[in-house]
Design a protein around this motif. Structure first.
Motif, mmCIF file in Angstrom:
data_model
loop_
_atom_site.group_PDB
_atom_site.id
_atom_site.type_symbol
_atom_site.label_atom_id
_atom_site.label_comp_id
_atom_site.label_asym_id
_atom_site.label_seq_id
_atom_site.Cartn_x
_atom_site.Cartn_y
_atom_site.Cartn_z
ATOM 1 N N CYS A 322 0.848 -1.191 0.000
ATOM 2 C CA CYS A 322 0.000 0.000 0.000
ATOM 3 C C CYS A 322 0.889 1.248 0.000
ATOM 4 C CB CYS A 322 -0.908 -0.001 1.223
ATOM 5 S SG CYS A 322 -1.994 1.453 1.337
ATOM 6 N N SER A 323 0.574 2.188 -0.853
ATOM 7 C CA SER A 323 1.382 3.406 -0.951
ATOM 8 C C SER A 323 1.128 4.364 0.207
ATOM 9 C CB SER A 323 1.080 4.115 -2.277
ATOM 10 O OG SER A 323 -0.297 4.440 -2.370
ATOM 11 N N GLN A 324 0.091 4.128 0.993
ATOM 12 C CA GLN A 324 -0.249 5.029 2.094
ATOM 13 C C GLN A 324 0.285 4.521 3.425
ATOM 14 O OE1 GLN A 324 -4.201 6.719 1.926
ATOM 15 N NE2 GLN A 324 -4.394 6.718 4.164
ATOM 16 N N CYS A 325 0.058 3.230 3.728
ATOM 17 C CA CYS A 325 0.494 2.699 5.029
ATOM 18 C C CYS A 325 1.619 1.676 4.905
ATOM 19 C CB CYS A 325 -0.690 2.060 5.759
ATOM 20 S SG CYS A 325 -1.372 0.598 4.928
ATOM 21 N N GLY A 326 1.915 1.197 3.723
ATOM 22 C CA GLY A 326 2.982 0.237 3.522
ATOM 23 C C GLY A 326 2.592 -1.202 3.758
ATOM 24 N N GLU A 327 1.329 -1.453 4.100
ATOM 25 C CA GLU A 327 0.865 -2.819 4.358
ATOM 26 C C GLU A 327 0.788 -3.601 3.050
ATOM 27 O OE1 GLU A 327 -0.236 -5.804 7.024
ATOM 28 O OE2 GLU A 327 0.374 -3.745 7.454
ATOM 29 N N GLU A 328 1.133 -4.882 3.105
ATOM 30 C CA GLU A 328 1.084 -5.723 1.906
ATOM 31 C C GLU A 328 -0.343 -6.192 1.661
ATOM 32 O OE1 GLU A 328 2.891 -9.936 0.164
ATOM 33 O OE2 GLU A 328 3.803 -8.979 1.920
ATOM 34 N N VAL A 329 -0.843 -5.915 0.465
ATOM 35 C CA VAL A 329 -2.184 -6.339 0.066
ATOM 36 C C VAL A 329 -2.027 -7.217 -1.167
ATOM 37 C CG1 VAL A 329 -4.491 -5.605 -0.642
ATOM 38 C CG2 VAL A 329 -3.142 -4.166 0.913
ATOM 39 N N LYS A 330 -2.131 -8.528 -0.971
ATOM 40 C CA LYS A 330 -1.919 -9.458 -2.074
ATOM 41 C C LYS A 330 -3.077 -9.369 -3.064
ATOM 42 C CE LYS A 330 0.920 -12.773 0.462
ATOM 43 N NZ LYS A 330 1.105 -14.190 0.828
ATOM 44 N N LYS A 331 -2.714 -9.384 -4.346
ATOM 45 C CA LYS A 331 -3.720 -9.321 -5.416
ATOM 46 C C LYS A 331 -3.173 -9.999 -6.650
ATOM 47 C CE LYS A 331 -3.578 -4.780 -5.016
ATOM 48 N NZ LYS A 331 -2.308 -4.486 -4.315
#
Length: 403
Positions: A322-331
Motif C-alpha cells: 500500500c502506498s499510504q500505510c505500507g501494508e502488503e495487500v496481495k492481489k
C-alpha cells in the motif's frame, strides 16, 4: 556522440556492390570466429592480423577496404568478449557462446575508404567493391561537422532500401531550467504507463493493430515458390510492414521519453528485465509490442542529455504494498484496484507508481544502465568508440530532426 542517418540512392550495380561488401563482412567475421574456436589464447589483435591473411588468400576479401575488414573482426571479438564477461560474472543460464552469423545487413568503415563531396550531399566509397558515389537524402546538416569528428561510416541494408549512417563525436548535452517536479512511472499492458500523479498514457499496440496486414503478407510469402523472384518480392513487402511497425514503436517511445524527461527533475521507473518477462508465453506478444525496453533506453538517453536524474528501482512488491500505510495487500493480475484496510483505494498501477517514486527518493537506486553512445539501427555497431574496441555498443536510433 550522435548518429546521423541518410537514405542512400544509387543504381543496381552499386546496390550489388553493397551486397557483396556485406557478404564479405560476414565472411571475415565468421572466419575470425572459426580461428578463435580452433586456437587457444587469441586476442583481438590476433584477429585483426588475421584480416591481412584473409586478404592475401581471397581476392574478394582484398577488394574490401582494410578498415572495414578490421571492423568485421571487431564484431567477432565483441561477441567473444561478451561471452567471456558472462562467464566471469557467472550469468545464470546460457552464457551466449559466439555463433556464426547467418544474416548480415551492414558494412562499417572507419576513417578511410570513403570521401564526402564538398556540398556534403553525396559520399564516394573508394574500395574495389564497385559501390562508388551514392547520393544522400536527409534532413541533417553534415556541413556543420568537420571530417575529423566523423569517426565511422556505415552502410545499412533494410527492407525499404539502403542507408548511410555517420557516427559523429560531438557533445549533445543541453541545460534546462529546473522543473520542480518528480515522477514515478509504472509501465503496463492496459496503459503504456501510469504515473504517480494518476495520469496514464494509452498503449498504442502497433503490432496488434497491424497484425491482420502482417498475416495477409505472410500468406502471400508462403504461397510463392521457393527461390522465385515473386517470393523475394513478397518477402520484401512483409519486411517493409514489419519495419514500419518497429519504427512506429520506436518513435512513440522516443517522444514520450523526451516529454517526461523535460517536464521532471527526477524520473523513477522499474528495473524490469524484459528478457525474463517474455518467458511467459501468454503475455510475450503484448510485452514485446509495448516496447518497454526502448522506452527505458530513451529515458536514460534524454536524462543524460538534459541533465535530469533517472533512477531504476527494484520492482518487487511495488504493486502489492500500500502506498499510504505500507501494508502488503496481495492481489492477482486480474485485480485492477488496490483496496487497503487503511482506507486507501487507488488504481493498481497508480498505487505502484507512487511506491516506485517513494522508493527512488528513499534509496539511491542505480542510474544509467546502458551506455548511450550507440550506432544506429540494423546490426549492432562493432564496438563502442573510445572503449579500446572491446565493449559492444547498444543499437538505438538517434533523435529525429523534428525534436
Amino acid at each position: 556522440m550522435i548518429i546521423l542517418e541518410f537514405k542512400a540512392y544509387g543504381n543496381k550495380k552499386q546496390y550489388k556492390g553493397i551486397d557483396e561488401a556485406i557478404r564479405t563482412v560476414k565472411f571475415v567475421r565468421n572466419s575470425c570466429l572459426r580461428l578463435w574456436m580452433d586456437s587457444k589464447g587469441l586476442t583481438k589483435y590476433d584477429l585483426n592480423k588475421y584480416c591481412k591473411t584473409l586478404a592475401k588468400n581471397f581476392p574478394f576479401a582484398n577488394d574490401l577496404n582494410s578498415t572495414a575488414r578490421q571492423a568485421a573482426a571487431e564484431r567477432a571479438w565483441s561477441s567473444i568478449a561478451r561471452f567471456y564477461d558472462n562467464c566471469k560474472k557467472k550469468v545464470p543460464g546460457k552464457k551466449g557462446f559466439p555463433k556464426f552469423q547467418k544474416h548480415c545487413r551492414s558494412v562499417e568503415y572507419k576513417q578511410s575508404g570513403w570521401k564526402l563531396s564538398p556540398d556534403k550531399k553525396s559520399i564516394t566509397f573508394s574500395d574495389k567493391k564497385g559501390i562508388g558515389k551514392l547520393k544522400l537524402k536527409g534532413t541533417w546538416d553534415l556541413w556543420r561537422f568537420d571530417k575529423k569528428q566523423i569517426k565511422r561510416v556505415r552502410i545499412v541494408r533494410r527492407a525499404d532500401g539502403y542507408y548511410v549512417e555517420f557516427c559523429v563525436s560531438v557533445d549533445i548535452n543541453e541545460q534546462l531550467e529546473p522543473a520542480d517536479a518528480t515522477i514515478g512511472l509504472d509501465v503496463g499492458l492496459k496503459y503504456f504507463y501510469t504515473d504517480s500523479r494518476g495520469d496514464s498514457e494509452p498503449n498504442p499496440r502497433f503490432y496488434r493493430t497491424g497484425e491482420k496486414r502482417l498475416k495477409f503478407y505472410q500468406r502471400r510469402v508462403s504461397r510463392k515458390k521457393k527461390g522465385s523472384a515473386n517470393r523475394k518480392k513478397a518477402i520484401n513487402r512483409l519486411g517493409r510492414t514489419h519495419l514500419r511497425i518497429s519504427r512506429q514503436r520506436e518513435e512513440h517511445a522516443k517522444r514520450l521519453a523526451r516529454c517526461v524527461i523535460r517536464s521532471n527533475d527526477l524520473v523513477a521507473y522499474e528495473d524490469l528485465r524484459v528478457k525474463n518477462l517474455v518467458k511467459n508465453h501468454c503475455l510475450a506478444k503484448s510485452i514485446n509490442d509495448a516496447g518497454w525496453y526502448q522506452f527505458r533506453k530513451w529515458l536514460e538517453h534524454f536524462g543524460k542529455k538534459f541533465g535530469r536524474v533517472t533512477v531504476a528501482v527494484n520492482p518487487s512488491y511495488t504493486s502489492q504494498n500500500c502506498s499510504q500505510c505500507g501494508e502488503e495487500v496481495k492481489k492477482s493480475l486480474s485485480t485492477r484496484t488496490h483496496i487497503c484496510k487503511c482506507g486507501c483505494q487507488l488504481d493498481r498501477d497508480h498505487n505502484a507508481a507512487i511506491n516506485i517514486l517513494k522508493r527512488a527518493l528513499g534509496t539511491a537506486g542505480h542510474v544509467g544502465t546502458w551506455i548511450l553512445d550507440p550506432f544506429a539501427c540494423g546490426d549492432l555497431a562493432s564496438t563502442l568508440l573510445g572503449s579500446d574496441q572491446v565493449e559492444q555498443a547498444e543499437s538505438m536510433k538517434q533523435e529525429s530532426p523534428r525534436l
